[in-house]
Design a protein around this motif. Structure first.
Motif, PDB file in Angstrom:
ATOM      1  N   SER A 194      24.266 -34.866 -67.599  1.00 62.96           N
ATOM      2  CA  SER A 194      24.750 -34.275 -68.790  1.00 62.96           C
ATOM      3  C   SER A 194      23.855 -33.221 -69.130  1.00 62.96           C
ATOM      4  O   SER A 194      22.499 -33.361 -68.903  1.00 62.96           O
ATOM      5  CB  SER A 194      24.560 -35.377 -69.968  1.00 62.96           C
ATOM      6  OG  SER A 194      24.950 -34.798 -71.120  1.00 62.96           O
ATOM      7  N   LEU A 219      34.084 -37.736 -70.714  1.00 62.24           N
ATOM      8  CA  LEU A 219      34.686 -36.294 -69.796  1.00 62.24           C
ATOM      9  C   LEU A 219      35.293 -35.353 -70.963  1.00 62.24           C
ATOM     10  O   LEU A 219      35.251 -34.154 -70.696  1.00 62.24           O
ATOM     11  CB  LEU A 219      35.294 -36.416 -68.685  1.00 62.24           C
ATOM     12  CG  LEU A 219      34.301 -37.177 -67.470  1.00 62.24           C
ATOM     13  CD1 LEU A 219      35.566 -37.535 -66.671  1.00 62.24           C
ATOM     14  CD2 LEU A 219      33.209 -36.526 -67.272  1.00 62.24           C
ATOM     15  N   ASN A 222      33.715 -32.389 -72.609  1.00 60.15           N
ATOM     16  CA  ASN A 222      33.618 -30.979 -71.919  1.00 60.15           C
ATOM     17  C   ASN A 222      34.641 -30.089 -72.437  1.00 60.15           C
ATOM     18  O   ASN A 222      34.416 -28.862 -72.114  1.00 60.15           O
ATOM     19  CB  ASN A 222      33.708 -31.219 -70.625  1.00 60.15           C
ATOM     20  CG  ASN A 222      32.403 -31.972 -69.847  1.00 60.15           C
ATOM     21  OD1 ASN A 222      31.566 -32.034 -70.448  1.00 60.15           O
ATOM     22  ND2 ASN A 222      32.595 -32.543 -68.741  1.00 60.15           N
ATOM     23  N   GLU A 223      35.424 -30.367 -73.285  1.00 59.28           N
ATOM     24  CA  GLU A 223      36.645 -29.574 -73.625  1.00 59.28           C
ATOM     25  C   GLU A 223      36.494 -28.714 -74.638  1.00 59.28           C
ATOM     26  O   GLU A 223      37.373 -27.838 -75.030  1.00 59.28           O
ATOM     27  CB  GLU A 223      37.943 -30.479 -73.857  1.00 59.28           C
ATOM     28  CG  GLU A 223      38.367 -31.334 -72.467  1.00 59.28           C
ATOM     29  CD  GLU A 223      39.508 -32.362 -72.848  1.00 59.28           C
ATOM     30  OE1 GLU A 223      39.947 -32.348 -73.895  1.00 59.28           O
ATOM     31  OE2 GLU A 223      39.730 -33.005 -71.975  1.00 59.28           O
ATOM     32  N   SER A 316      27.800 -27.695 -77.332  1.00 57.37           N
ATOM     33  CA  SER A 316      28.676 -28.058 -76.156  1.00 57.37           C
ATOM     34  C   SER A 316      28.030 -28.842 -75.180  1.00 57.37           C
ATOM     35  O   SER A 316      26.917 -28.802 -75.075  1.00 57.37           O
ATOM     36  CB  SER A 316      29.222 -26.638 -75.730  1.00 57.37           C
ATOM     37  OG  SER A 316      27.866 -25.889 -75.074  1.00 57.37           O
ATOM     38  N   PHE A 317      29.009 -29.399 -74.206  1.00 60.82           N
ATOM     39  CA  PHE A 317      28.565 -30.576 -73.023  1.00 60.82           C
ATOM     40  C   PHE A 317      28.956 -29.925 -71.976  1.00 60.82           C
ATOM     41  O   PHE A 317      30.134 -29.491 -71.643  1.00 60.82           O
ATOM     42  CB  PHE A 317      29.038 -31.824 -73.684  1.00 60.82           C
ATOM     43  CG  PHE A 317      28.593 -32.386 -75.000  1.00 60.82           C
ATOM     44  CD1 PHE A 317      27.583 -33.181 -75.063  1.00 60.82           C
ATOM     45  CD2 PHE A 317      29.266 -32.047 -75.881  1.00 60.82           C
ATOM     46  CE1 PHE A 317      27.000 -33.694 -76.254  1.00 60.82           C
ATOM     47  CE2 PHE A 317      28.841 -32.505 -77.381  1.00 60.82           C
ATOM     48  CZ  PHE A 317      27.859 -33.531 -77.221  1.00 60.82           C
ATOM     49  N   ASP A 318      28.318 -30.248 -70.781  1.00 59.65           N
ATOM     50  CA  ASP A 318      28.595 -30.211 -69.564  1.00 59.65           C
ATOM     51  C   ASP A 318      28.239 -31.329 -68.639  1.00 59.65           C
ATOM     52  O   ASP A 318      27.111 -31.988 -68.199  1.00 59.65           O
ATOM     53  CB  ASP A 318      27.897 -28.979 -68.876  1.00 59.65           C
ATOM     54  CG  ASP A 318      28.240 -28.902 -67.390  1.00 59.65           C
ATOM     55  OD1 ASP A 318      29.017 -29.442 -66.910  1.00 59.65           O
ATOM     56  OD2 ASP A 318      27.595 -27.800 -66.587  1.00 59.65           O
ATOM     57  N   ILE A 319      29.132 -32.457 -68.670  1.00 59.02           N
ATOM     58  CA  ILE A 319      29.087 -33.708 -68.068  1.00 59.02           C
ATOM     59  C   ILE A 319      29.717 -33.861 -66.986  1.00 59.02           C
ATOM     60  O   ILE A 319      31.018 -33.446 -66.804  1.00 59.02           O
ATOM     61  CB  ILE A 319      29.660 -34.671 -69.032  1.00 59.02           C
ATOM     62  CG1 ILE A 319      28.769 -34.780 -70.607  1.00 59.02           C
ATOM     63  CG2 ILE A 319      29.334 -36.139 -68.564  1.00 59.02           C
ATOM     64  CD1 ILE A 319      29.537 -35.519 -71.557  1.00 59.02           C
ATOM     65  N   GLU A 320      28.932 -34.059 -65.780  1.00 63.09           N
ATOM     66  CA  GLU A 320      29.797 -34.299 -64.289  1.00 63.09           C
ATOM     67  C   GLU A 320      29.296 -35.528 -63.735  1.00 63.09           C
ATOM     68  O   GLU A 320      28.460 -36.152 -63.844  1.00 63.09           O
ATOM     69  CB  GLU A 320      29.174 -33.226 -63.657  1.00 63.09           C
ATOM     70  CG  GLU A 320      29.596 -31.676 -64.078  1.00 63.09           C
ATOM     71  CD  GLU A 320      29.046 -30.448 -62.962  1.00 63.09           C
ATOM     72  OE1 GLU A 320      28.433 -30.767 -62.337  1.00 63.09           O
ATOM     73  OE2 GLU A 320      29.291 -29.484 -63.304  1.00 63.09           O
TER      74      GLU A 320
END
Length: 652
Positions: A194, A219, A222-223, A316-320
């Motif tokens: 994250s 997830l 992330n949008e 904002s988020f960047d989850i992978e």
């Protein structure tokens, strides 16, 4: 919904085994037998209430002046035999409820023992006790009662405790010699990375996924870009007057549970939460949070607050996806061994993290609900339900057969931190697999062994053991044996039969002994595995031995209370007794710390195990100690070890 199929319950159902004709006693806080997922499992006789002494073993409702409402027993019962929105492990089993824990979920040893006895008398085939204390003793009353229940032919299943991850943390009745003690596991799960972003140049390197209700909701963060709102500690009052709809709640750690903070955020309309620490370091992961939750350090939390102060209120988020983790043992799950018997505990493990099951809501407008809970309390009913399926499939089996089948067919789990198999005292024989237990063609009893202590300073010491092999197939089997101790230490040699022929339907005993040269071994405990093979299937039987005096806790609890109008009873739990024992009284300092020393109220020598108790008249240095909260410290010397443990007590 996930845990029952994971242990193979659905495969057992497909094979025709659903628990029909098997009665399971739930000895707990009572059970809401009117819940639509459970009503089918109860007949006219529901069980017994030992708290209020009647035949209505319902959960404690709100408003009881003696303590809070309960839902624990209903949750446990649902895991065993629910059949509705939730499907338990044995959905066609019959249930009996015994309310031995009352308001607030507390109760007495006397009531627990009474519940065990009544369940045996009422004809239960299996009993589940998702309860316990922290007393590591095989001779505590509830442990002995479960030994007797097994002797009466009732399969007794109990939780191992939630005091892990250290050794010696198993509590009674998980310390029972005969009952099936159960540790808790977490189902396989995906790990995600994250990153969070506010304004350019501000970084939050500590951001990690803490917990989430499901991967889709996680997830979904992330949008877009979200407003985030400071809600302090995340109490209900912290959300009042603030608009959280579709936003992220920024929450500080502290004062109450993480899951409650996330639930409050969800109830306020938030789609996610960021919880920052209130001290240096990282706080734990918590599966099953009500909203997707990211955790950060205190420093990064302060940076987020600074961003808000500067007017930068979006994140904002960047989850992978990173990788998958297999089934793991929960950190909170108590570990063995057991003092005195030196037995491996737990016996087996089962899912106990984020388990969704039935509860009463205590809301007349919407009385029936569901909740996700965790603990070895949630793991034990998986095993009780599995035992019901095994008994239905094999009605001639005795209690030792059922226990052996579950232990012999359990699967080893790998600790992702070490990439090695968990120790026996962490996972027992492993994680249960129901259909494999049902179809077992060989039973090895006992399912684990302890060789005990080897205390000679020099030379060799030999101890003998035996186990029984039961060939359930219709043909002769040839068994071979191998014993491996972790690390293959020099100084331990095990002798047993090279091969053994057992005819179909027959039982034979296997003798073996261990020779230990203590001069070649460091003090400590050594785990091993007895491997029994019929040429196609290998059964692992955990074993353990100790060199020197085991490092068990010398004191595991204290007693203090009013004996009569003028006297008090004072005592302690001493697993190995005490050569020297003393009780010291201190003032209670700020923040539940130890304050000033007041004096010693009792000194004793050569005290036997497991419990010591004496009468104190309340006198301290010639005057009566005023009523109030104090710290009672217990000093113990035993077998070359010294312990000094403090307990909060109230004099009234």
């Amino acid at each position: 919904m996930d845990s029952a199929p994971f242990i193979g319950s659905d495969l057992a159902w497909d094979a025709g085994f659903t628990g029909e004709g098997i009665t399971v006693a739930v000895i707990d806080t009572g059970t809401d037998y009117t819940h639509p997922d459970l009503a089918h499992a109860f007949g006219d006789y529901k069980g017994y209430d030992f708290v209020d002494n009647n035949e209505d073993p319902q959960e404690t409702p709100p408003g009881d002046p003696r303590g809070g409402s309960t839902n624990h027993g209903t949750h446990v019962a649902g895991t065993v035999a629910a059949d509705g929105a939730i499907k338990g492990v044995a959905p066609d089993a019959t249930l009996l409820a015994y309310r031995v824990l009352g308001p607030g979920g507390s109760g007495s040893t006397e009531n627990v023992v009474a519940g065990i006895e009544r369940a045996v008398q009422d004809g239960a085939d299996i009993m589940n006790l998702s309860l316990g204390n922290t007393i590591n003793s095989p001779d505590w009353a509830t442990s002995i009662a479960l030994d007797w229940a097994m002797a009466e032919g009732v399969v007794a299943v109990t939780s191992n405790g939630n005091s892990g991850p250290n050794n010696w943390t198993v509590g009674s009745p998980g310390t029972s010699r005969e009952a099936i003690s159960v540790g808790a596991t977490r189902l396989p799960y995906n790990v995600f990375t994250s990153e969070i972003t506010t304004s350019e140049g501000v970084e939050y390197p500590s951001a990690k996924v803490m917990g989430f209700p499901n991967e889709d909701e996680l997830l979904a963060l992330n949008e877009g870009e979200y407003e985030f709102v400071d809600v302090g500690l995340g109490a209900v009052s912290n959300f009042e007057g603030k608009d959280l709809e579709g936003k992220i709640a920024l929450i500080a750690r502290g004062e109450f549970a993480f899951v409650d903070k996330a639930t409050n955020a969800k109830n306020a309309g938030a789609v996610g939460a960021i919880i920052y620490n209130n001290v240096a370091g990282e706080h734990p992961d918590v599966p099953g949070m009500a909203v997707p939750t990211i955790k950060t350090t205190l420093e990064d939390g302060q940076n987020l607050l600074a961003e808000l102060e500067a007017g930068n209120n979006t994140v904002s988020f960047d989850i992978e996806f990173a990788y998958e983790v297999g089934e793991t043992v929960a950190d909170f799950s108590s570990r063995g061994p057991v003092t005195g018997t030196w037995m491996v505990k737990p016996d087996v493990s089962a899912p106990g993290v984020n388990i969704t099951s039935t509860i009463p809501t205590h809301n007349p407008e919407n009385p029936y609900g569901y909740a996700a809970l965790q603990g070895t309390s949630m793991a034990a009913p998986h095993v009780a339900g599995a035992a019901a399926l095994v008994l239905e499939a094999n009605p001639s089996w005795g209690v030792e057969d059922v226990k052996a089948a579950l232990m012999n067919t359990a699967e080893d789990m790998i600790n992702p931190a070490t990439e090695k198999v968990y120790p026996h005292n962490t996972q027992g024989a492993g994680s249960i697999r129901v259909l494999d237990a049902i179809k077992a063609e060989t039973l090895v009893t006992s399912g684990s062994h302890s060789f005990g202590k080897f205390v000679k300073d020099t030379g060799r010491q030999v101890e003998e053991q035996s186990f029984t092999i039961k060939n359930l197939s219709g043909e002769r089997k040839r068994y071979s044996f191998d014993v491996e101790f972790t690390g293959n230490p020099d100084g331990i040699r095990v002798n047993t039969s090279n091969n053994l022929n057992v005819h179909g339907g027959k039982t034979q005993q296997v003798q073996f002994n261990v020779q230990v040269n203590t001069a070649k071994l460091e003090p400590g405990y050594y785990e091993g595995t007895i491997k029994v093979s019929d040429g196609s299937v290998i059964i692992d039987v955990p074993t353990i031995l100790f060199v020197g005096e085991p490092d068990y806790p010398r004191v595991t609890g204290a007693l203090f209370g009013k004996e009569d109008e003028t006297n008090y009873y004072v005592g302690s739990y001493l697993p190995g007794g005490a050569e020297v024992l003393a009780y010291d009284m201190y003032l209670l300092g700020p923040g539940n710390t130890i304050g000033g020393f007041l004096g010693t109220i009792g000194e004793f020598s050569n005290v036997p195990a497991p419990v010591h108790e004496f009468t104190w008249d309340g006198d301290m240095n010639g005057t009566q100690l005023p009523n109030g909260d104090y710290v009672l410290a217990v000093y113990v010397e035993q077998a070359g070890e010294i312990e000094y443990r403090a307990y909060l007590v109230t004099k009234n």
